[in-house]
Design a protein around this motif. Structure first.
Motif, short mmCIF file in Angstrom:
data_model
loop_
_atom_site.label_atom_id
_atom_site.label_comp_id
_atom_site.label_asym_id
_atom_site.label_seq_id
_atom_site.Cartn_x
_atom_site.Cartn_y
_atom_site.Cartn_z
N ALA A 576 118.63 80.63 -35.19
CA ALA A 576 117.49 79.71 -35.08
C ALA A 576 116.30 80.37 -34.40
CB ALA A 576 117.91 78.46 -34.31
N LYS A 577 116.50 81.58 -33.83
CA LYS A 577 115.45 82.33 -33.15
C LYS A 577 114.81 81.52 -32.02
CE LYS A 577 114.46 85.27 -37.12
NZ LYS A 577 113.45 85.84 -38.04
N SER A 578 115.68 80.86 -31.27
CA SER A 578 115.20 80.12 -30.10
C SER A 578 116.34 79.96 -29.12
CB SER A 578 114.66 78.74 -30.50
OG SER A 578 115.69 77.92 -31.00
N TYR A 579 116.00 79.77 -27.85
CA TYR A 579 117.01 79.57 -26.82
C TYR A 579 116.56 78.44 -25.91
CZ TYR A 579 113.99 81.78 -23.34
OH TYR A 579 112.95 82.05 -22.49
N SER A 580 117.51 77.89 -25.18
CA SER A 580 117.21 76.81 -24.24
C SER A 580 118.24 76.86 -23.12
CB SER A 580 117.26 75.46 -24.95
OG SER A 580 116.99 74.40 -24.06
N LEU A 581 117.77 76.82 -21.88
CA LEU A 581 118.65 76.94 -20.71
C LEU A 581 118.51 75.70 -19.82
CD1 LEU A 581 117.78 80.62 -19.71
CD2 LEU A 581 119.57 79.84 -21.27
N PRO A 582 119.62 75.23 -19.25
CA PRO A 582 119.57 74.02 -18.41
C PRO A 582 119.25 74.34 -16.96
CG PRO A 582 121.83 74.70 -18.73
CD PRO A 582 121.00 75.70 -19.46
N ASP A 638 107.69 77.87 -24.41
CA ASP A 638 106.94 79.07 -24.82
C ASP A 638 107.28 80.28 -23.95
OD1 ASP A 638 105.62 77.65 -26.84
OD2 ASP A 638 104.10 76.94 -25.42
N LEU A 639 108.50 80.30 -23.42
CA LEU A 639 108.96 81.48 -22.68
C LEU A 639 109.62 82.42 -23.68
CD1 LEU A 639 110.46 79.74 -19.51
CD2 LEU A 639 108.20 80.79 -19.77
N ASN A 640 108.81 83.08 -24.46
CA ASN A 640 109.30 83.87 -25.59
C ASN A 640 110.01 85.13 -25.11
OD1 ASN A 640 108.08 81.93 -27.19
ND2 ASN A 640 106.15 83.07 -27.32
N LEU A 641 111.18 85.37 -25.70
CA LEU A 641 112.04 86.48 -25.28
C LEU A 641 112.33 87.38 -26.47
CD1 LEU A 641 113.90 87.91 -23.24
CD2 LEU A 641 115.68 86.23 -23.81
N SER A 642 111.96 88.63 -26.34
CA SER A 642 112.21 89.62 -27.39
C SER A 642 113.11 90.71 -26.81
CB SER A 642 110.89 90.23 -27.88
OG SER A 642 111.13 91.20 -28.87
N ILE A 643 114.37 90.74 -27.26
CA ILE A 643 115.35 91.71 -26.72
C ILE A 643 115.36 92.91 -27.66
CG2 ILE A 643 117.70 91.98 -25.85
CD1 ILE A 643 117.97 88.94 -25.83
N GLU A 644 114.39 93.81 -27.46
CA GLU A 644 114.21 94.91 -28.41
C GLU A 644 113.96 96.26 -27.76
OE1 GLU A 644 112.41 93.09 -32.41
OE2 GLU A 644 110.96 93.03 -30.76
N LEU A 645 113.90 96.31 -26.43
CA LEU A 645 113.63 97.57 -25.75
C LEU A 645 114.93 98.32 -25.50
CD1 LEU A 645 111.06 96.22 -23.14
CD2 LEU A 645 110.55 97.48 -25.24
#
Length: 764
Positions: A576-582, A638-645
């Protein structure tokens, strides 16, 4: 003295006639009276009294008959013993049948309904006379006469003397309570005196047994140690076993002699306590089971001990019926007292090779009740009872084991230690998936060493990525709650994983308390954003981590010290290319500052700690250089996270001084220092995603020192880098006129480099 009458038909008919008149007359002081329940079969029943237990001879030949009567129309009978020669204390045996043959009305024929009186506790067909004889006897005609001729012979391990009562029982046991043995399934009796160390025996199979071969026959031995004729505390219970494994076995009996049967006394009957200590619940998802399902109560809080010492650890067991998965135990009957600790195990036996006894075997599936939110399976018995103990069998048992031992620091309370075949899916240990558990022990408060056997439980060996995890339940509430401590083995800064194979012995394990369970204080809100995950390998796993705000290099260097929350990303989140944390599960409050980063483990193993070959990404809020996020009472999106480094194998740092370009023109205020892999002309050109290290200092003098650890991702070394400083003099969090900035000379970053630089700042 035994009376064996070699009777002519006339003598037998005389006994028969004498009995006919006795049913309706008052009984003499020495008499046996009672009732035969014909269970709907028509006709008068014949009741036979003998002085020996060879029911086989009585039923097939009429040998040894002392008296014989018929019942009245209501099934009642009375047997006058005045002329029998019997005295109080004598042991006699009763059987009854409805004869169909007019040629031999004194003997049952094949197909006739028949019943044998058995003792309600021992299920042996003996009856001890008192001064009045015996009153109120009930015989059920619940068998059918056959012409079976078979015998079981062998030996019993008998370390002590006493009377031995032997039973042949067709079908599995129902429970460990001897009085619950189904008397209608008993097809053989014998009684012998124990002669240590081994006692030979021979037992005839009753002619009421099915025609051989007779499958699933359990041979049971009761050693009546105190000789009181009942199954009570201290008596020993045994079974026919496999001589090599001592595991109870079911026999298939053939016609004639069945020799070399070996019996072992396995269990000692407990003395019931005066307390009622109920455990109740249900086994869920039983519909898929192909074989018998057992529920077992065992001593102590470690259910896997049942695999190592089953006889020593059993408290009670029960075979579930095909119509109900509910269970109820009274641990008081097993000799327990309030406060005693037990565990509950479910055993689903392999349909291809079920055992008559609930001993786990390879191919079976086990499960146990696990306390919600805890690493412990212990259940504390209570006079109020413990209910809703619902669980299921989820762990197949395979061949193999290994041994683990080591040390742990001093601890205030008992530590529950488990072997988990994979890293936990989140930092919420109260939601730990219990299915990958393959072993557990409890380490008492005073002990700082441990050793336990890990079975191939839940999966076959090898276990390539197993972890030892311990919970010190400081408040003794049975769950992972605030203030409790989590223990793990460490390898440097990283929780140590173990690659375990069958027969491994690992003795150098050192456990450490790595974190304390924090009280969740966060608002009922969430952190969420878009998600991009770089593909590294088919095995990879990805995580998102929330840590206390601080020096990023320190967070990456030792994340377990600063982690507030970690969570494995599900495939649904990645797709879904999205995450959500409680936030509600984290130890945060509004105005706390945190950082959010992601880690992808290339090999799919281990905790979310970046290592060379992995990939990382850091959330940097829009319009900010820093990854710092301030917690509020509302959702933060909108806390966008790109795990690519790519994570590189280097440890480098830069330190130095930020100075005014012109010493007498001051530039003071919050100062951001950034390591960057490109040469820029203005701070606004910085791409936060390319930042290799940054820190914030307060410049309130002509010069100020700084030190930055270079983050373990970015270009492969060696590479060029520059250090930039920006002084937010007007404190509007924007790099604009009125601020000051500067950069260092070019430096070359290598895998182990350390640099000293000076940055001169001047007005923008």
């Amino acid at each position: 003295m035994r009376l064996d009458f070699q009777k002519s038909i006339v003598t037998l008919l005389l006994f028969f006639m004498m009995g006919c008149g006795a049913a309706d007359t008052p009984s003499e002081p020495m008499a046996i009276n009672g009732k035969v329940d014909a269970l709907g079969n028509p006709g008068h029943a014949v009741v036979v009294l003998t002085r020996h237990s060879d029911i086989h001879r009585v039923l097939q030949k009429g040998d040894g008959v002392v008296s014989m009567v018929t019942t009245d129309l209501h099934g009642n009978f009375s047997m006058d013993l005045k002329e029998s020669g019997l005295t109080p204390g004598d042991t006699v045996y009763l059987s009854a049948f409805i004869p169909s043959s007019t040629d031999h009305p004194f003997l049952p024929s094949k197909g006739d309904p028949i019943g044998i009186y058995t003792h309600p506790q021992t299920h042996f067909p003996d009856l001890t006379l008192d001064s009045q004889g015996k009153k109120g006897i009930l015989i059920l005609l619940n068998r059918t006469m056959n012409d079976t001729q078979a015998q079981v012979c062998g030996s019993i391990d008998t370390p002590s003397g006493g009377n031995l009562i032997l039973l042949a029982h067709q079908g599995p046991l129902v429970s460990n309570t001897f009085s619950e043995v189904d008397p209608t399934r008993i097809i053989g009796f014998a009684q012998v005196k124990a002669t240590p160390p081994q006692t030979p025996f021979s037992m005839d199979i009753l002619p009421v047994a099915p025609t051989p071969p007779i499958p699933n026959v359990v041979v049971i031995a009761l050693q009546d140690k105190n000789g009181n004729g009942t199954a009570d505390a201290g008596d020993a219970l045994g079974f026919a076993v496999n001589p090599q494994t001592n595991v109870p076995v079911a026999l298939t009996l053939t016609s004639g002699e069945n020799p070399a049967i070996h019996l072992k006394l396995c269990l000692t009957l407990p003395a019931p306590s005066s307390e009622t200590l109920l455990l109740s619940g249900a086994i869920i998802n039983t519909s898929h089971a192909q074989g018998p399902i057992w529920i077992i109560a065992a001593k102590g809080g470690n259910p896997t001990h049942l695999l190592e010492s089953p006889y020593e650890n059993l408290l009670a067991f029960r075979r579930l019926s095909s119509t109900s998965a509910d269970f109820l135990f009274d641990l008081g009957e097993a000799g327990c007292h309030a406060g005693d600790v037990a565990s509950l195990i479910c055993l689903a036996q392999n349909a291809q090779a079920p055992s008559p006894f609930p001993l786990p075997a390879f191919g079976d599936t086990l499960g146990w009740y696990q306390n919600p939110g805890a690493l412990s399976a212990k259940i504390v018995s209570s006079k109020e009872g413990v209910s809703n103990l619902d669980f299921q069998a989820t762990h197949p048992l395979y061949d193999g084991s290994c041994q683990l031992s080591g040390t742990l620091p001093d601890h205030e309370q008992e530590v529950s230690l488990i072997l988990h075949r994979e890293e936990p899916a989140s930092s919420d240990f109260s939601a730990l998936d219990m299915r990958p558990i393959s072993g557990m022990i409890q380490i008492p408060q005073e002990e700082t060493t441990f050793s336990f056997k890990v079975q191939a439980l839940g999966a076959p060996f090898p276990f390539p990525n197993a972890y030892l995890m311990g919970l010190e339940d400081r408040d003794q509430n049975g769950s992972a709650s605030p203030g409790d401590r989590i223990a793990m083995a460490l390898e440097g800064r990283i929780p140590r994983s173990f690659s375990l194979s069958n027969q491994d012995q690992i003795t150098d394990i050192s456990l450490s308390f790595i974190m304390e369970v924090q009280a969740p204080t966060g608002p009922n809100a969430r952190l969420s954003g878009a998600l991009t995950v770089k593909e590294l390998s088919p095995k990879q796993t990805s995580w998102v981590v929330v840590a206390k705000a601080g020096d990023l290099s320190e967070i990456f260097e030792n994340p377990m010290k600063s982690i507030l929350w970690f969570q494995k990303l599900t495939q649904e989140m990645i797709d879904a290319k999205s995450y959500s944390l409680p936030l509600s599960k984290m130890a945060v409050v509004p105005q706390d500052k945190v950082v959010v980063f992601g880690v992808t483990k290339r090999d799919g193993q281990g905790f979310p700690i970046p290592e060379p070959g992995d990939a990382v990404g850091i959330v940097i809020p829009q319009g900010s250089f820093f990854p710092t996020i301030t917690i509020g009472s509302e959702d933060i999106t909108d806390l966008n996270l790109s795990i690519e480094l790519d994570v590189q194998n280097y440890q480098a740092n830069v330190s130095g001084t930020v100075k005014n370009y012109i010493s007498f023109i001051p530039h003071n205020g919050p100062t951001t220092v950034v390591i960057y892999p490109e040469e820029l002309n203005h701070p606004t050109q910085l791409d936060p995603a390319k930042t290799l290290g940054l820190t914030r200092i307060e410049k309130n003098s002509e010069s100020v020192d700084f030190s930055i650890g270079i983050l373990p991702y970015g270009p492969a070394p060696p590479f060029d880098a520059w250090v930039y400083a920006w002084v937010d003099e007007n404190q509007n969090s924007q790099a604009d006129s009125g601020d000051a900035a500067g950069r260092s000379k070019r430096i070359i970053i290598t895998s182990q480099s350390s640099h000293m630089v000076t940055i001169l700042v001047a007005g923008i």
